[in-house]
Design a protein around this motif. Structure first.
Motif, PDB file in Angstrom:
ATOM      1  N   ASP A   6     -96.932 -46.656  93.132  1.00 51.30           N
ATOM      2  CA  ASP A   6     -98.220 -46.838  93.789  1.00 51.30           C
ATOM      3  C   ASP A   6     -98.608 -48.310  93.866  1.00 51.30           C
ATOM      4  O   ASP A   6     -99.294 -48.723  94.799  1.00 51.30           O
ATOM      5  N   ALA A   7     -98.170 -49.115  92.880  1.00 52.57           N
ATOM      6  CA  ALA A   7     -98.516 -50.533  92.846  1.00 52.57           C
ATOM      7  C   ALA A   7     -97.612 -51.382  93.735  1.00 52.57           C
ATOM      8  O   ALA A   7     -97.926 -52.546  94.009  1.00 52.57           O
ATOM      9  N   LEU A   8     -96.493 -50.815  94.182  1.00 53.10           N
ATOM     10  CA  LEU A   8     -95.509 -51.624  94.900  1.00 53.10           C
ATOM     11  C   LEU A   8     -96.062 -52.171  96.218  1.00 53.10           C
ATOM     12  O   LEU A   8     -95.897 -53.362  96.523  1.00 53.10           O
ATOM     13  N   ASP A   9     -96.704 -51.329  97.007  1.00 49.74           N
ATOM     14  CA  ASP A   9     -97.205 -51.786  98.305  1.00 49.74           C
ATOM     15  C   ASP A   9     -98.205 -52.923  98.144  1.00 49.74           C
ATOM     16  O   ASP A   9     -98.189 -53.905  98.910  1.00 49.74           O
ATOM     17  N   GLY A  10     -99.077 -52.812  97.159  1.00 48.63           N
ATOM     18  CA  GLY A  10    -100.048 -53.867  96.917  1.00 48.63           C
ATOM     19  C   GLY A  10     -99.399 -55.160  96.468  1.00 48.63           C
ATOM     20  O   GLY A  10     -99.845 -56.258  96.835  1.00 48.63           O
ATOM     21  N   THR A  11     -98.343 -55.037  95.677  1.00 49.49           N
ATOM     22  CA  THR A  11     -97.619 -56.225  95.234  1.00 49.49           C
ATOM     23  C   THR A  11     -96.932 -56.901  96.409  1.00 49.49           C
ATOM     24  O   THR A  11     -96.959 -58.130  96.547  1.00 49.49           O
ATOM     25  N   VAL A  12     -96.306 -56.098  97.267  1.00 47.43           N
ATOM     26  CA  VAL A  12     -95.661 -56.649  98.458  1.00 47.43           C
ATOM     27  C   VAL A  12     -96.677 -57.410  99.309  1.00 47.43           C
ATOM     28  O   VAL A  12     -96.428 -58.542  99.758  1.00 47.43           O
ATOM     29  N   ALA A  13     -97.833 -56.816  99.527  1.00 42.78           N
ATOM     30  CA  ALA A  13     -98.840 -57.459 100.367  1.00 42.78           C
ATOM     31  C   ALA A  13     -99.315 -58.777  99.762  1.00 42.78           C
ATOM     32  O   ALA A  13     -99.469 -59.782 100.471  1.00 42.78           O
ATOM     33  N   ALA A  14     -99.536 -58.789  98.442  1.00 38.97           N
ATOM     34  CA  ALA A  14    -100.004 -60.007  97.784  1.00 38.97           C
ATOM     35  C   ALA A  14     -98.955 -61.106  97.845  1.00 38.97           C
ATOM     36  O   ALA A  14     -99.268 -62.272  98.123  1.00 38.97           O
ATOM     37  N   VAL A  15     -97.698 -60.755  97.597  1.00 39.82           N
ATOM     38  CA  VAL A  15     -96.628 -61.752  97.602  1.00 39.82           C
ATOM     39  C   VAL A  15     -96.419 -62.298  99.010  1.00 39.82           C
ATOM     40  O   VAL A  15     -96.222 -63.515  99.204  1.00 39.82           O
ATOM     41  N   HIS A 118     -90.131 -62.440  98.006  1.00 40.35           N
ATOM     42  CA  HIS A 118     -90.348 -62.677  99.437  1.00 40.35           C
ATOM     43  C   HIS A 118     -89.914 -64.091  99.796  1.00 40.35           C
ATOM     44  O   HIS A 118     -90.305 -65.063  99.131  1.00 40.35           O
ATOM     45  N   ALA A 119     -89.081 -64.205 100.820  1.00 41.14           N
ATOM     46  CA  ALA A 119     -88.628 -65.499 101.341  1.00 41.14           C
ATOM     47  C   ALA A 119     -89.370 -65.764 102.648  1.00 41.14           C
ATOM     48  O   ALA A 119     -89.002 -65.225 103.701  1.00 41.14           O
ATOM     49  N   PRO A 120     -90.427 -66.557 102.625  1.00 31.77           N
ATOM     50  CA  PRO A 120     -91.277 -66.696 103.803  1.00 31.77           C
ATOM     51  C   PRO A 120     -90.582 -67.263 105.035  1.00 31.77           C
ATOM     52  O   PRO A 120     -90.970 -66.922 106.163  1.00 31.77           O
ATOM     53  N   LEU A 121     -89.584 -68.104 104.871  1.00 34.96           N
ATOM     54  CA  LEU A 121     -88.964 -68.714 106.042  1.00 34.96           C
ATOM     55  C   LEU A 121     -88.075 -67.743 106.804  1.00 34.96           C
ATOM     56  O   LEU A 121     -87.876 -67.898 108.013  1.00 34.96           O
ATOM     57  N   THR A 122     -87.525 -66.755 106.131  1.00 33.99           N
ATOM     58  CA  THR A 122     -86.722 -65.729 106.812  1.00 33.99           C
ATOM     59  C   THR A 122     -87.515 -64.456 107.060  1.00 33.99           C
ATOM     60  O   THR A 122     -87.118 -63.619 107.869  1.00 33.99           O
TER      61      THR A 122
END
Length: 262
Positions: A6-15, A118-122
């Motif tokens: 349940d926490a994974l989606d929120g972590t993805v969004a924050a990162v 998360h790799a922002p450039l790719t």
């Protein structure tokens, strides 16, 4: 593990949101003339990302502790902790090099249970849940099937600046040994981006001496959940207190241990 799922989606969004902030700061080489100026520039990137990460992740797991220094090593007290590197490969970011990322890992009793890289450039986002597999943008990851070190690409990384001389000498000796046994040896920072490549089957092994929790815990979970082997350089079980780290495709893990143990 449902609570962690349940926490994974929120972590993805924050990162991802923290990564967008760092991407907006990226482009020109940041000039510095002293160690103090360097540390100030690194801290500015960290603070920009942490302004998003700290409140959002704290809201997801209010009872979890927070690791303040991404260069810290060793075991944590029992319970849940967020181990976050707001700018993994921060020095690369300052030098306008593309190898940097944002990571957040939830650790329970010194075992990683959830991680996001998360790799922002790719735009790539790597995720793993303990017992739930490893994924790249939702697609399952699997480590390499290569079973011979001489056919494999391997990598290592410098754990931190100003490393102890004995560790530096051990790193140098290990690179020499791997140059004789592996197909290709890559050396660069940060560790996490080598480890996502192990999890994705792009390279066969990564090792490091010393190291920080934030460097190794995200990749440890990703590689394990992608079917890889994690140990120290002598093949013993790895913990955050270990003095070395090895992540490898299972078919050549033993051979990599033999090379690193010489």
């Amino acid at each position: 593990m449902a609570a962690y799922a349940d926490a994974l989606d929120g972590t993805v969004a924050a990162v991802r949101d923290a990564g967008a902030v760092l991407r907006a700061r990226f482009g020109e080489v940041v000039r510095y003339g002293t160690r103090e100026e360097l540390m100030g520039a690194l801290a500015a990137n960290d603070e920009a990302a942490l302004a998003i990460l700290r409140p959002r992740l704290t809201e997801l797991r209010p009872g979890a502790g927070w690791v303040e220094d991404e260069l810290d090593g060793g075991e944590l007290p029992s319970g849940e902790w967020w181990v976050v590197d707001p700018a993994e490969g921060n020095v690369n970011h300052l030098h306008a090099l593309p190898e940097w990322a944002v990571t957040a890992t939830l650790v329970r009793d010194n075992l990683p249970v959830l991680t996001v890289v998360h790799a922002p450039l790719t735009g790539e986002t790597y995720t793993a849940l303990s017992g739930g597999g490893a994924h790249l943008d939702g697609r399952p990851l699997a480590v390499s099937a290569t079973a011979e070190l001489g056919l494999g690409i391997v990598a290592t990384s410098q754990a931190r600046p100003d490393e102890d001389e004995a560790v530096v000498r051990r790193v140098g000796a290990s690179i020499t040994s791997m140059l004789g046994d592996a197909l290709v040896v890559r050396t660069a920072v940060p560790a996490t981006l080598h480890l996502v490549n192990v999890a994705a089957g792009r390279i066969e092994a990564f090792w490091q001496f010393a190291g920080a929790r934030a460097d190794l815990l995200p990749g440890a979970l990703l590689v394990t959940e992608a079917g890889g082997r994690i140990s120290d350089a002598e093949g013993r079980p790895w913990t955050p207190a270990s003095e070395s780290f090895l992540a490898a495709a299972p078919g050549l893990h033993a051979e990599a241990v033999a090379t690193l143990s010489r």
